[in-house]
Enzyme design. Structure first.
Site, short mmCIF file in Angstrom:
data_model
loop_
_atom_site.label_atom_id
_atom_site.label_comp_id
_atom_site.label_asym_id
_atom_site.label_seq_id
_atom_site.Cartn_x
_atom_site.Cartn_y
_atom_site.Cartn_z
N SER A 190 0.80 -1.23 0.00
CA SER A 190 0.00 0.00 0.00
C SER A 190 0.82 1.28 0.00
CB SER A 190 -0.96 -0.01 1.19
OG SER A 190 -0.23 -0.12 2.39
N HIS A 218 -5.81 -4.41 -0.51
CA HIS A 218 -5.80 -3.27 -1.43
C HIS A 218 -6.03 -3.68 -2.88
CE1 HIS A 218 -4.79 0.38 0.86
NE2 HIS A 218 -4.14 -0.42 1.69
N LYS A 249 -12.40 -1.61 2.11
CA LYS A 249 -11.74 -0.79 1.09
C LYS A 249 -12.60 -0.79 -0.18
CE LYS A 249 -7.25 -0.83 3.24
NZ LYS A 249 -6.58 -1.87 4.02
C1 LIG Z 1 -6.31 -2.24 5.40
C2 LIG Z 1 -5.57 -3.49 5.53
C3 LIG Z 1 -5.88 -4.40 6.54
C4 LIG Z 1 -6.88 -4.11 7.61
O1 LIG Z 1 -8.18 -4.30 7.17
P1 LIG Z 1 -9.39 -4.06 8.19
O2 LIG Z 1 -10.49 -4.86 7.65
O3 LIG Z 1 -9.64 -2.59 8.20
O4 LIG Z 1 -8.92 -4.55 9.53
C5 LIG Z 1 -5.19 -5.60 6.56
N1 LIG Z 1 -4.24 -5.89 5.66
C6 LIG Z 1 -3.90 -5.03 4.67
C7 LIG Z 1 -2.87 -5.41 3.68
C8 LIG Z 1 -4.55 -3.80 4.59
O5 LIG Z 1 -4.21 -2.94 3.63
#
Ligand SMILES: *Cc1c(COP(=O)(O)O)cnc(C)c1O
Length: 415
Positions: A190, A218, A249
């Site tokens: 990310s 992502h 996301k």
């Molecule tokens: C955003 C993200 C998470 C966390 O996700 P949530 O559902 O908000 O806990 C976990 N792993 C990665 C790679 C992320 O980018």
């Protein structure tokens, strides 16, 4: 009382230290649904400002899509507000099971188990399936939630240099006598916006008898020709043993996550993963919303196609303006500024110009690699991106960084 003046001043000093080091995080209040155009209060107490959002994970623009909101309402009406239970006691509704089936279909796996978040999925999965006879071999840039999940697991930990396949192979050979070897990676990284080389990883896993874990938080929803994720992009659908992802996301942006993959691995999580067993079920409102999101995405690739066009337009525009970008193949587009203070100044000035984009610097990214991370959405229209480009050009000109090389920027601003 243990929380006496001494205790208080201890924490106050730590908070002051964070501020002195420029690491104190201050939240901006958005007075609107998440979207391309938002109204923001920042700093607290300031009048509202209209800005274009270039830093959300709302890649497909679904977090306030009318169809998704409608589905959420239907879920609320038909299945209530909450379940007041974990899944295995009395927290499983028909729609939870339906969502697990739909995610399985979407990702092309064997089975799926929902978690309250992807952070929880990562916190639970390793401990549920690995023991001290096994080894976890992770890319050095994996997400914090994976690092925490690995800490909770008794298997041996090792790492390989970011996306360095020769180094990964070395590690696989080194650990050949372990019961199980698991390769662990993010799908999309990310901070840089690059993708893991899943075809190579699967090839190495097959050659050295290892399992493959990918967290595609992502990537799920827009990477690959029909948006299934990095495994689709690299032609290895059905060959990934564990995929974790978030519904927070691209897939609607509310919350919730899952582990999807081999049937027995999912079953082990259902029996043993602690965040699944001991944390509340995902609310019906969200389950209904995500079901609709997946229906929309399986019916048409229109939104991920629009995102692809938007991203191309954005990258080309920034490049033509003379910015240095991190090369990548996702909708995360980092604009490299190298110097930490410069990244803060540019972010602040962009905000004044009506563009919300965050500066990232050490320790979030390595020293000397400060940047503005921009994220494109299918919720953006070309007029949003044109206006944002104009702001970038204006601010870039002010700091005299347009068309400059990395060395020239570092010479002018230092590292
Ligand atoms: C955003 C993200 C998470 C966390 O996700 P949530 O559902 O908000 O806990 C976990 N792993 C990665 C790679 C992320 O980018």
């Amino acid at each position: 009382m243990a929380y006496n003046d001494q205790t208080r001043s201890l924490y106050q000093k730590e908070i002051e230290d964070l501020k002195a080091q420029g690491l104190f995080k201050q939240e901006r209040l958005i007075h609107a649904p998440q979207a391309a155009d938002i109204e923001v209060e920042y700093p607290a107490g300031s009048p509202l400002k209209k800005v274009i959002n270039m830093c959300s994970n709302n890649y497909l623009g679904l977090s306030s899509h009318p169809e998704v909101i409608k589905a959420a309402h239907e879920g609320l009406e038909s299945r209530g507000y909450g379940m007041s239970s974990v899944r295995f006691i009395c927290g499983t509704q028909d729609i939870h099971s339906e969502l697990e089936k739909k995610v399985t279909e979407f990702l092309g796996t064997e089975d799926t188990i929902l978690f309250p978040s992807c952070m929880d999925a990562n916190a639970g999965v390793f401990e549920a399936v690995l023991t001290d006879k096994d080894v976890m071999i992770a890319d050095r840039l994996v997400h914090a939630s994976i690092i925490d999940g690995m800490r909770l697991c008794k298997a041996m930990q090792d790492t390989y240099k970011h996306s360095d396949m020769a180094h990964l192979e070395e590690k696989l050979k080194l650990h050949r006598d372990k019961r199980l070897r698991m390769i662990i990676t993010d799908g999309v990284f990310s901070m840089d916006g690059d993708t893991a080389r899943m075809d190579e990883i699967v090839r190495l896993a097959e050659a050295h008898d290892a399992l493959v874990f990918v967290d595609d938080s992502h990537g799920s929803g827009y990477i690959g020709r029909t948006g299934r994720g990095v495994h689709e992009k690299y032609g290895v659908m059905g060959k990934i043993d564990i995929i974790t992802t978030t519904f927070g996301k691209a897939l609607g942006g509310a919350s919730g996550g899952c582990v999807s993959g081999r049937r027995e691995i999912v079953e082990m999580c259902r029996q043993k993963a602690r965040p699944y067993l001991f944390s509340n079920t995902i609310a019906p409102v969200i389950v209904s919303g995500v079901l609709r999101v997946l229906d929309l995405l399986m019916k048409s690739t229109e939104r991920r196609d629009k995102l692809e066009r938007n991203t191309e337009f954005w990258r080309r525009g920034l490049k033509e303006a003379g910015f240095i970008l991190k090369e990548g193949d996702t909708s995360i587009v980092p604009v490299m500024l190298f110097n930490a203070k410069l990244s803060q100044d540019v972010s602040r000035d962009l905000y004044q110009e009506g563009v919300y984009a965050m500066g990232f610097f050490f320790p979030v990214v390595p020293k000397g690699q400060a940047r503005i991370r921009t994220q494109v959405s299918a919720g953006h229209e070309i007029h949003h991106l044109e206006k944002a480009l104009e702001a970038f050009r204006k601010v870039g000109k002010k700091y005299d960084i347009l068309g400059k090389t990395k060395d020239e920027i570092i010479r002018a601003y230092g590292l």
